[in-house]
Design a protein around this motif. Sequence first.
Motif, PDB file in Angstrom:
ATOM      1  N   VAL A 257      -0.206   8.794  -8.768  1.00 14.15           N
ATOM      2  CA  VAL A 257      -0.987   9.337  -7.657  1.00 14.15           C
ATOM      3  C   VAL A 257      -0.635  10.809  -7.478  1.00 14.15           C
ATOM      4  O   VAL A 257      -1.517  11.677  -7.416  1.00 14.15           O
ATOM      5  CB  VAL A 257      -0.732   8.546  -6.349  1.00 14.15           C
ATOM      6  CG1 VAL A 257      -1.397   9.227  -5.167  1.00 14.15           C
ATOM      7  CG2 VAL A 257      -1.213   7.109  -6.481  1.00 14.15           C
TER       8      VAL A 257
ATOM      9  N   GLN B  45       0.832  -1.209   0.000  1.00 12.84           N
ATOM     10  CA  GLN B  45       0.000   0.000   0.000  1.00 12.84           C
ATOM     11  C   GLN B  45       0.865   1.258   0.000  1.00 12.84           C
ATOM     12  O   GLN B  45       0.592   2.209  -0.738  1.00 12.84           O
ATOM     13  CB  GLN B  45      -0.936   0.006   1.213  1.00 12.84           C
ATOM     14  CG  GLN B  45      -1.911   1.163   1.210  1.00 12.84           C
ATOM     15  CD  GLN B  45      -2.955   1.047   0.123  1.00 12.84           C
ATOM     16  OE1 GLN B  45      -3.704   0.081   0.082  1.00 12.84           O
ATOM     17  NE2 GLN B  45      -3.033   2.032  -0.764  1.00 12.84           N
TER      18      GLN B  45
ATOM     19  N   ASP C 269       0.854   4.047  -2.858  1.00 15.49           N
ATOM     20  CA  ASP C 269       0.522   5.434  -2.521  1.00 15.49           C
ATOM     21  C   ASP C 269       1.597   6.407  -3.003  1.00 15.49           C
ATOM     22  O   ASP C 269       1.303   7.581  -3.238  1.00 15.49           O
ATOM     23  CB  ASP C 269       0.340   5.584  -1.010  1.00 15.49           C
ATOM     24  CG  ASP C 269      -0.920   4.906  -0.498  1.00 15.49           C
ATOM     25  OD1 ASP C 269      -1.821   4.586  -1.310  1.00 15.49           O
ATOM     26  OD2 ASP C 269      -1.003   4.686   0.732  1.00 15.49           O
TER      27      ASP C 269
END
Length: 100
Positions: A81, A72, A76
């Motif tokens: 992103v 994760q 991220d």
Amino acid sequence: MLYAITGQDVADSLAQRLAARPAHLERLQALQAAGRLVLAGPFPAIDSNDPGPAGFSGSLIVAEFDSLQTAQAWADADPYVAAGVYSQVTVKPFKQVFPA
């Protein structure tokens, strides 16, 4: 363990995607060099390998990480992103069955 990372693109994100692509690919190449990348690629927004201005609707990455939290955190930190390409990123444990 393997993890499936899916990113969902925001509408009309092709320009941001293309601008962030070199940094995105650099991270994937690092995973590949470490022997941790199973597969990666985008979802064309239309039924074509080269969707042109239609762009892409998201991406899939399957790679090995030590834990869900590590996967994760890696997801991220993706340049897509930061560039606002992805509206949502989902990370799930993945069990590869085929090919064995």
